[in-house]
Design a protein around this motif. Sequence first.
Motif, PDB file in Angstrom:
ATOM      1  N   UNK A 122    -129.083 -38.946  57.798  1.00  0.00           N
ATOM      2  CA  UNK A 122    -128.211 -39.791  58.600  1.00  0.00           C
ATOM      3  C   UNK A 122    -129.050 -40.437  59.690  1.00  0.00           C
ATOM      4  N   UNK A 123    -128.673 -41.653  60.050  1.00  0.00           N
ATOM      5  CA  UNK A 123    -129.401 -42.382  61.071  1.00  0.00           C
ATOM      6  C   UNK A 123    -129.636 -43.823  60.695  1.00  0.00           C
ATOM      7  N   UNK A 124    -129.384 -44.156  59.429  1.00  0.00           N
ATOM      8  CA  UNK A 124    -129.488 -45.537  58.991  1.00  0.00           C
ATOM      9  C   UNK A 124    -130.903 -46.076  59.044  1.00  0.00           C
ATOM     10  N   UNK A 125    -130.995 -47.388  58.889  1.00  0.00           N
ATOM     11  CA  UNK A 125    -132.307 -48.036  58.863  1.00  0.00           C
ATOM     12  C   UNK A 125    -133.074 -47.773  60.148  1.00  0.00           C
ATOM     13  N   UNK A 126    -132.380 -47.808  61.299  1.00  0.00           N
ATOM     14  CA  UNK A 126    -133.072 -47.570  62.580  1.00  0.00           C
ATOM     15  C   UNK A 126    -133.679 -46.178  62.608  1.00  0.00           C
ATOM     16  N   UNK A 127    -132.927 -45.195  62.133  1.00  0.00           N
ATOM     17  CA  UNK A 127    -133.446 -43.831  62.104  1.00  0.00           C
ATOM     18  C   UNK A 127    -134.637 -43.684  61.184  1.00  0.00           C
ATOM     19  N   UNK A 128    -134.593 -44.380  60.033  1.00  0.00           N
ATOM     20  CA  UNK A 128    -135.720 -44.328  59.104  1.00  0.00           C
ATOM     21  C   UNK A 128    -136.957 -44.980  59.707  1.00  0.00           C
ATOM     22  N   UNK A 129    -136.774 -46.126  60.337  1.00  0.00           N
ATOM     23  CA  UNK A 129    -137.918 -46.848  60.906  1.00  0.00           C
ATOM     24  C   UNK A 129    -138.513 -46.119  62.108  1.00  0.00           C
ATOM     25  N   UNK A 130    -137.672 -45.429  62.861  1.00  0.00           N
ATOM     26  CA  UNK A 130    -138.136 -44.728  64.061  1.00  0.00           C
ATOM     27  C   UNK A 130    -138.476 -43.262  63.805  1.00  0.00           C
ATOM     28  N   UNK A 131    -138.424 -42.842  62.538  1.00  0.00           N
ATOM     29  CA  UNK A 131    -138.677 -41.442  62.179  1.00  0.00           C
ATOM     30  C   UNK A 131    -137.790 -40.514  62.998  1.00  0.00           C
ATOM     31  N   UNK A 132    -136.518 -40.900  63.133  1.00  0.00           N
ATOM     32  CA  UNK A 132    -135.580 -40.151  63.969  1.00  0.00           C
ATOM     33  C   UNK A 132    -134.345 -39.727  63.179  1.00  0.00           C
ATOM     34  N   UNK A 133    -134.506 -39.532  61.879  1.00  0.00           N
ATOM     35  CA  UNK A 133    -133.370 -39.183  61.028  1.00  0.00           C
ATOM     36  C   UNK A 133    -132.857 -37.780  61.306  1.00  0.00           C
ATOM     37  N   UNK A 134    -131.589 -37.575  60.998  1.00  0.00           N
ATOM     38  CA  UNK A 134    -131.016 -36.233  60.919  1.00  0.00           C
ATOM     39  C   UNK A 134    -131.015 -35.867  59.443  1.00  0.00           C
ATOM     40  N   UNK A 135    -131.613 -34.738  59.117  1.00  0.00           N
ATOM     41  CA  UNK A 135    -131.788 -34.348  57.716  1.00  0.00           C
ATOM     42  C   UNK A 135    -131.089 -33.023  57.480  1.00  0.00           C
ATOM     43  N   UNK A 136    -130.119 -33.032  56.554  1.00  0.00           N
ATOM     44  CA  UNK A 136    -129.332 -31.836  56.239  1.00  0.00           C
ATOM     45  C   UNK A 136    -129.743 -31.346  54.866  1.00  0.00           C
ATOM     46  N   UNK A 137    -130.248 -30.117  54.785  1.00  0.00           N
ATOM     47  CA  UNK A 137    -130.972 -29.680  53.594  1.00  0.00           C
ATOM     48  C   UNK A 137    -130.273 -28.513  52.901  1.00  0.00           C
ATOM     49  N   UNK A 138    -130.080 -28.665  51.578  1.00  0.00           N
ATOM     50  CA  UNK A 138    -129.566 -27.584  50.760  1.00  0.00           C
ATOM     51  C   UNK A 138    -130.634 -27.118  49.783  1.00  0.00           C
TER      52      UNK A 138
END
Length: 294
Positions: A122-138
């Motif tokens: 989660x975080x959209x394009x801005x999160x991907x570009x800024x390496x600031x994503x929220x990553x939920x892992x199973x």
Amino acid sequence: MSSIAFIGLGIMGSPMAVHLAGAGHDVTGYNRTPEKTKPLVDAGGRAAKSIAEAVEGAEVICVMVPDSPDVRAVLAGEGGVFDHARRGALVIDFSSIRPDVTAQLARQARERGLRLLDAPVSGGEAGARNAALSIMVGGEPADFAAAKPIFDVLGKTVVHVGPSGSGQTVKAANQLIVAANIQALAEAVVFLAAYGVDTAAALEVLGGGLAGSTVLQQKKQNMLTHSFEPGFRIELHHKDLGIVTAAAREAGVVIPLGALVAQLMAAAKAAGDGGLDHSGLLRGVERLSGRADT
């Protein structure tokens, strides 16, 4: 440093692959549209002409494609990852797909001697570009620990949330919350405009109180300027809300607001707005209010 194959270099996948290359990993990318490999190549990565070429010898295989059928095709289809990955490789699926599909693919991966994590973001394009994503892992805890250095390059909030499919379940909940927030923001913007209020000033003060949210901060400018270049497309959010409503029904859980916003998202797609950013839900509110320009 790891040898990484990255399959799916779109709006989200491309900057993610570039960050991994920038961190010193050996990254080979594959995309059905070959020109989309250019940013990765410019960052020091390599372009592959097929999935088989991309995954050859890779320790880690990352996937970021739009929907459940796409992930099935990439992983389990003829000539896909399962046919060509080396035994013991760690497969990280960053896509947002159905939890049951993830669980099935995880079983298939184990049968092939592979390890699969579902890691929607989660975080959209801005999160991907800024390496600031929220990553939920199973997935398995040991596999999560092995993948953590990869996740840390890409995100700011990285959490292991349970066994295979859990990441996708949490992402479905995320998409429900985000859609409801965007719809509420869109309605507030139309409401404020109807009374002639300085909408930019209103959103500034609302953002400082309990109404403030990441959605408000990231999407208010889109709505103020009616600029809906996609960071996350309505058609993809429509797909995600289909996942959460179906999963809720299977679990016997009632999500009335989720059902309503799913219909509003579907209406936006049907009206031709599917390729717009999901902040384009504003256009649907304007249409319903008789205030649409087009």
